[in-house]
Design a protein around this motif. Structure first.
Motif, PDB file in Angstrom:
ATOM      1  N   LEU A   1     -11.570   4.329  -0.352  1.00 56.36           N
ATOM      2  CA  LEU A   1     -11.517   4.110  -1.798  1.00 56.36           C
ATOM      3  C   LEU A   1     -10.139   3.576  -2.162  1.00 56.36           C
ATOM      4  O   LEU A   1      -9.128   3.992  -1.593  1.00 56.36           O
ATOM      5  N   MET A   2     -10.106   2.643  -3.125  1.00 59.08           N
ATOM      6  CA  MET A   2      -8.868   2.063  -3.631  1.00 59.08           C
ATOM      7  C   MET A   2      -8.605   2.582  -5.039  1.00 59.08           C
ATOM      8  O   MET A   2      -9.548   2.756  -5.833  1.00 59.08           O
ATOM      9  N   ARG A   3      -7.337   2.807  -5.370  1.00 51.28           N
ATOM     10  CA  ARG A   3      -6.986   3.161  -6.749  1.00 51.28           C
ATOM     11  C   ARG A   3      -7.464   2.038  -7.669  1.00 51.28           C
ATOM     12  O   ARG A   3      -7.368   0.861  -7.324  1.00 51.28           O
ATOM     13  N   GLY A   4      -7.971   2.388  -8.814  1.00 51.02           N
ATOM     14  CA  GLY A   4      -8.584   1.402  -9.704  1.00 51.02           C
ATOM     15  C   GLY A   4      -7.699   0.225 -10.047  1.00 51.02           C
ATOM     16  O   GLY A   4      -8.170  -0.911 -10.161  1.00 51.02           O
TER      17      GLY A   4
ATOM     18  N   PRO B   1      -2.492   7.825  -4.465  1.00 57.69           N
ATOM     19  CA  PRO B   1      -2.185   6.801  -3.468  1.00 57.69           C
ATOM     20  C   PRO B   1      -2.996   5.531  -3.717  1.00 57.69           C
ATOM     21  O   PRO B   1      -4.053   5.573  -4.354  1.00 57.69           O
ATOM     22  N   ALA B   2      -2.493   4.399  -3.206  1.00 58.11           N
ATOM     23  CA  ALA B   2      -3.181   3.113  -3.405  1.00 58.11           C
ATOM     24  C   ALA B   2      -4.552   3.121  -2.753  1.00 58.11           C
ATOM     25  O   ALA B   2      -5.481   2.465  -3.235  1.00 58.11           O
ATOM     26  N   SER B   3      -4.690   3.868  -1.652  1.00 62.55           N
ATOM     27  CA  SER B   3      -5.987   3.946  -0.981  1.00 62.55           C
ATOM     28  C   SER B   3      -6.124   5.301  -0.303  1.00 62.55           C
ATOM     29  O   SER B   3      -5.133   5.956   0.015  1.00 62.55           O
ATOM     30  N   ILE B   4      -7.378   5.698  -0.098  1.00 59.56           N
ATOM     31  CA  ILE B   4      -7.673   6.962   0.584  1.00 59.56           C
ATOM     32  C   ILE B   4      -8.729   6.688   1.649  1.00 59.56           C
ATOM     33  O   ILE B   4      -9.756   6.052   1.371  1.00 59.56           O
TER      34      ILE B   4
ATOM     35  N   LEU C   1       0.802  -1.228   0.000  1.00 53.55           N
ATOM     36  CA  LEU C   1       0.000   0.000   0.000  1.00 53.55           C
ATOM     37  C   LEU C   1       0.829   1.271   0.000  1.00 53.55           C
ATOM     38  O   LEU C   1       0.294   2.357  -0.203  1.00 53.55           O
ATOM     39  N   GLY C   2       2.151   1.148   0.251  1.00 52.83           N
ATOM     40  CA  GLY C   2       2.985   2.334   0.386  1.00 52.83           C
ATOM     41  C   GLY C   2       3.079   2.741   1.849  1.00 52.83           C
ATOM     42  O   GLY C   2       2.511   2.110   2.731  1.00 52.83           O
ATOM     43  N   GLN C   3       3.816   3.810   2.102  1.00 53.88           N
ATOM     44  CA  GLN C   3       4.066   4.230   3.477  1.00 53.88           C
ATOM     45  C   GLN C   3       2.837   4.899   4.094  1.00 53.88           C
ATOM     46  O   GLN C   3       2.231   5.769   3.482  1.00 53.88           O
ATOM     47  N   GLY C   4       2.495   4.457   5.302  1.00 56.41           N
ATOM     48  CA  GLY C   4       1.410   5.085   6.047  1.00 56.41           C
ATOM     49  C   GLY C   4       0.057   4.987   5.355  1.00 56.41           C
ATOM     50  O   GLY C   4      -0.173   4.129   4.508  1.00 56.41           O
ATOM     51  N   SER C   5      -0.854   5.867   5.755  1.00 51.84           N
ATOM     52  CA  SER C   5      -2.196   5.919   5.170  1.00 51.84           C
ATOM     53  C   SER C   5      -2.526   7.357   4.816  1.00 51.84           C
ATOM     54  O   SER C   5      -2.147   8.285   5.533  1.00 51.84           O
ATOM     55  N   VAL C   6      -3.240   7.532   3.733  1.00 53.14           N
ATOM     56  CA  VAL C   6      -3.655   8.861   3.277  1.00 53.14           C
ATOM     57  C   VAL C   6      -5.085   9.104   3.732  1.00 53.14           C
ATOM     58  O   VAL C   6      -5.984   8.304   3.439  1.00 53.14           O
TER      59      VAL C   6
END
Length: 347
Positions: free
Chosen positions: A290-293, A279-282, A255-260
């Motif tokens: 929401l997740m990136r498509g 970002p991969a998710s928001i 998912l990458g670093q941390g959360s957005v």
């Protein structure tokens, strides 16, 4: 492979591996791994494969154990490349052994199960983890290993803390290892330990799917695969924990670093514009995720995992987050780039 007894144990391990892989509370995506020692050969799950596929696909790789352990003892960086110890003539698919092969080789027991159990991780991210686990596992021989990057650093950390008789490891910010001399005993121990470490999740309200779809607009975002994933954005305590940084390696990897977290009035497009990236998710406070498509199945599994873990963490606990350096070494690590590549292709 080896004797008939070895073959029977391997069949049992495949069956148990598939069951573990189907339980999102025990492992997610390509995370977690299982192994069986047959003489000096260690059969271990291949990097990038999913435990749930253990019965449908050949996901086990044979590794020469003695030279690998010698490399760990010498602190030889070759131990960080376990593919160099794979036994080619028995590895028809040319798979790479798990990045955590050294963990399995170090445990003297014949069968080793390493899982990313959400109850264990929820304890393993708390600064009071050792005291809390000691209270719960009073009748079990266990050892705590603080966070090290998976691979050679983690192997060295385990080697320093292993004592005779230890068959359970709690890995800081990472997960659980249980080991036994048969698959049946390993499964019994896994069920016993995870039962003792079980924690009740906080309940969250249902997501507002209509609002999320409106916030996605045409920015290339979609709903997560699992409805459970939304809870981390809806529950204020979970959202606070997630916004503090990365809690365990597979989150960073998938998912990458941390959360957005979206700000007031922001939709998906506005968040992407603010970050200069998608970002991969928001996380949308009070609404859901929401997740990136094009986010992978692994990313979806880890977004659900984040919700499952944070919902179990004690709200009064102080948390250990991965440092900036620890985040960076995961993102720039060859073994993980390989695993991400496999994951992106659905492997």
């Amino acid at each position: 492979m080896g004797t008939q007894a070895d073959a029977q144990e391997m069949a049992a391990l495949r069956s148990l591996s598939a069951a573990i892989g189907r339980d999102p509370h025990l492992t997610q995506a390509a995370g977690g791994n299982t192994s069986l020692k047959a003489g000096d050969t260690l059969w271990i799950k291949a990097s990038g494969t999913w435990l749930k596929d253990a019965l449908a696909e050949d996901i086990m790789v044979p590794v020469a154990m003695s030279p690998l352990l010698e490399a760990v003892e010498r602190r030889d960086r070759a131990a960080d490349q376990p593919q160099g110890f794979a036994i080619g003539e028995l590895n028809a698919r040319g798979l790479r052994p798990s990045i955590e092969t050294t963990v399995h080789a170090l445990m003297p027991q014949r069968v080793v199960l390493h899982v990313h159990c959400v109850d264990t991780i929820s304890l393993a991210v708390q600064t009071d983890c050792e005291a809390e686990v000691a209270r719960r596992l009073a009748s079990i021989e266990w050892a705590y290993v603080p966070y090290f990057r998976p691979g050679l650093p983690l192997a060295r950390g385990i080697a320093e803390r292993l004592r005779p008789g230890v068959d359970v490891l709690i890995l800081g910010n990472h997960g659980l290892v249980v080991a036994a001399d048969t698959v049946a005993e390993a499964e019994t121990l896994l069920r016993r330990v995870t039962g003792l470490l079980a924690r009740s999740p906080r309940k969250a309200a249902a997501p507002d799917l209509a609002a999320l779809k409106a916030l996605a607009g045409d920015a290339g975002y979609r709903l997560p695969a699992d409805v459970e994933a939304h809870a981390v954005a809806i529950d204020p305590e979970s959202r606070r924990m997630a916004s503090g940084g990365s809690l365990y390696p597979d989150h960073v990897i998938f998912l990458g670093q941390g959360s957005v977290v979206a700000g007031p009035g922001e939709n998906a497009a506005a968040v992407a514009e603010r970050l200069g990236d998608q970002p991969a998710s928001i996380l949308f406070p009070g609404l859901g995720v929401l997740m990136r498509g094009n986010a992978s199945a692994g990313a979806d599994a880890m977004q659900r995992c984040l919700a499952d873990v944070t919902a179990r963490v004690d709200v009064t606990a102080t948390l250990n987050y991965l440092t900036e350096a620890e985040n960076d070494e995961l993102v720039n690590w060859d073994a993980e780039q390989y695993r991400q590549k496999l994951n992106a292709s659905g492997g």
